[in-house]
Design a protein around this motif. Structure first.
Motif, PDB file in Angstrom:
ATOM      1  N   ARG A  46      14.333 -16.318 -26.533  1.00 17.55           N
ATOM      2  CA  ARG A  46      14.861 -17.226 -25.568  1.00 17.55           C
ATOM      3  C   ARG A  46      15.364 -16.500 -24.215  1.00 17.55           C
ATOM      4  O   ARG A  46      15.571 -17.172 -23.188  1.00 17.55           O
ATOM      5  N   ASP A  47      15.714 -15.120 -24.331  1.00 14.26           N
ATOM      6  CA  ASP A  47      15.971 -14.362 -22.762  1.00 14.26           C
ATOM      7  C   ASP A  47      15.141 -14.301 -22.038  1.00 14.26           C
ATOM      8  O   ASP A  47      15.242 -13.916 -20.855  1.00 14.26           O
ATOM      9  N   LEU A  48      13.680 -14.567 -22.368  1.00 14.02           N
ATOM     10  CA  LEU A  48      12.508 -13.925 -21.557  1.00 14.02           C
ATOM     11  C   LEU A  48      12.081 -15.408 -20.909  1.00 14.02           C
ATOM     12  O   LEU A  48      12.287 -16.430 -21.204  1.00 14.02           O
ATOM     13  N   PRO A  49      11.505 -15.030 -19.493  1.00 11.00           N
ATOM     14  CA  PRO A  49      11.284 -16.129 -18.704  1.00 11.00           C
ATOM     15  C   PRO A  49      10.253 -16.852 -19.303  1.00 11.00           C
ATOM     16  O   PRO A  49       8.997 -16.230 -19.892  1.00 11.00           O
ATOM     17  N   PRO A  50       9.999 -18.216 -19.081  1.00 14.92           N
ATOM     18  CA  PRO A  50       8.708 -18.797 -19.600  1.00 14.92           C
ATOM     19  C   PRO A  50       7.581 -18.343 -18.764  1.00 14.92           C
ATOM     20  O   PRO A  50       7.744 -18.144 -17.784  1.00 14.92           O
ATOM     21  N   VAL A  51       6.468 -18.474 -19.387  1.00 20.02           N
ATOM     22  CA  VAL A  51       5.278 -17.935 -18.821  1.00 20.02           C
ATOM     23  C   VAL A  51       4.148 -19.046 -19.317  1.00 20.02           C
ATOM     24  O   VAL A  51       3.344 -18.905 -20.287  1.00 20.02           O
ATOM     25  N   PRO A  67       6.362 -16.703 -23.935  1.00 20.32           N
ATOM     26  CA  PRO A  67       7.403 -16.497 -24.793  1.00 20.32           C
ATOM     27  C   PRO A  67       8.449 -17.519 -25.162  1.00 20.32           C
ATOM     28  O   PRO A  67       8.838 -17.490 -26.160  1.00 20.32           O
ATOM     29  N   ALA A  68       8.199 -18.505 -24.370  1.00 22.14           N
ATOM     30  CA  ALA A  68       8.937 -19.875 -24.661  1.00 22.14           C
ATOM     31  C   ALA A  68       8.646 -20.580 -26.039  1.00 22.14           C
ATOM     32  O   ALA A  68       9.053 -21.471 -26.393  1.00 22.14           O
ATOM     33  N   GLN A  69       7.058 -20.140 -26.307  1.00 23.83           N
ATOM     34  CA  GLN A  69       6.577 -20.939 -27.398  1.00 23.83           C
ATOM     35  C   GLN A  69       6.990 -19.845 -28.719  1.00 23.83           C
ATOM     36  O   GLN A  69       6.633 -20.343 -29.805  1.00 23.83           O
ATOM     37  N   LEU A  70       7.598 -18.858 -28.533  1.00 20.33           N
ATOM     38  CA  LEU A  70       7.757 -17.996 -29.797  1.00 20.33           C
ATOM     39  C   LEU A  70       9.159 -18.096 -30.277  1.00 20.33           C
ATOM     40  O   LEU A  70      10.058 -18.868 -29.769  1.00 20.33           O
ATOM     41  N   ASP A  76       9.553 -10.701 -30.428  1.00 19.65           N
ATOM     42  CA  ASP A  76       8.461 -10.331 -30.926  1.00 19.65           C
ATOM     43  C   ASP A  76       7.695  -9.473 -30.196  1.00 19.65           C
ATOM     44  O   ASP A  76       6.683  -9.949 -29.300  1.00 19.65           O
ATOM     45  N   PHE A  77       7.669  -8.136 -30.344  1.00 21.68           N
ATOM     46  CA  PHE A  77       7.104  -7.209 -29.390  1.00 21.68           C
ATOM     47  C   PHE A  77       5.554  -7.356 -29.564  1.00 21.68           C
ATOM     48  O   PHE A  77       4.830  -6.619 -28.654  1.00 21.68           O
ATOM     49  N   THR A  78       5.204  -7.456 -30.870  1.00 21.56           N
ATOM     50  CA  THR A  78       3.840  -7.488 -31.021  1.00 21.56           C
ATOM     51  C   THR A  78       3.049  -8.404 -30.317  1.00 21.56           C
ATOM     52  O   THR A  78       2.037  -8.473 -30.110  1.00 21.56           O
TER      53      THR A  78
END
Length: 80
Positions: A46-51, A67-70, A76-78
């Motif tokens: 949730r800290d990552l910007p959406p792409v 990342p917004a869908q994870l 999730d590094f992988t």
């Protein structure tokens, strides 16, 4: 493009204060050198910007999902 920084493999719950302190020591030097440096460490998706559409290679091949869908509370590094 938004920059992010994570010390994921070293950022265990019991070491988070030390990770934050390390970043607080590193970041000013980057800024003085004229480099962009995020204000804080990323610890979850949730800290990552959406792409929208996901992260893609120059040819358009999907490298990682948006990342917004994870799962928001995981990192999730992988996948990213």
């Amino acid at each position: 493009m938004s920059l992010v920084v994570s010390f994921g493999m070293y950022d265990w719950p019991e070491a988070r204060a030390a990770s934050d302190a390390a970043w607080a020591d590193i970041r000013p030097g980057l800024l003085v050198a004229g480099l962009a440096a995020p204000a804080r460490l990323v610890r979850r998706n949730r800290d990552l910007p959406p792409v929208p559409g996901g992260i893609r290679a120059p040819g358009g091949r999907l490298l990682a999902p948006d990342p917004a869908q994870l799962a928001p509370d995981d990192l999730d590094f992988t996948a990213v």
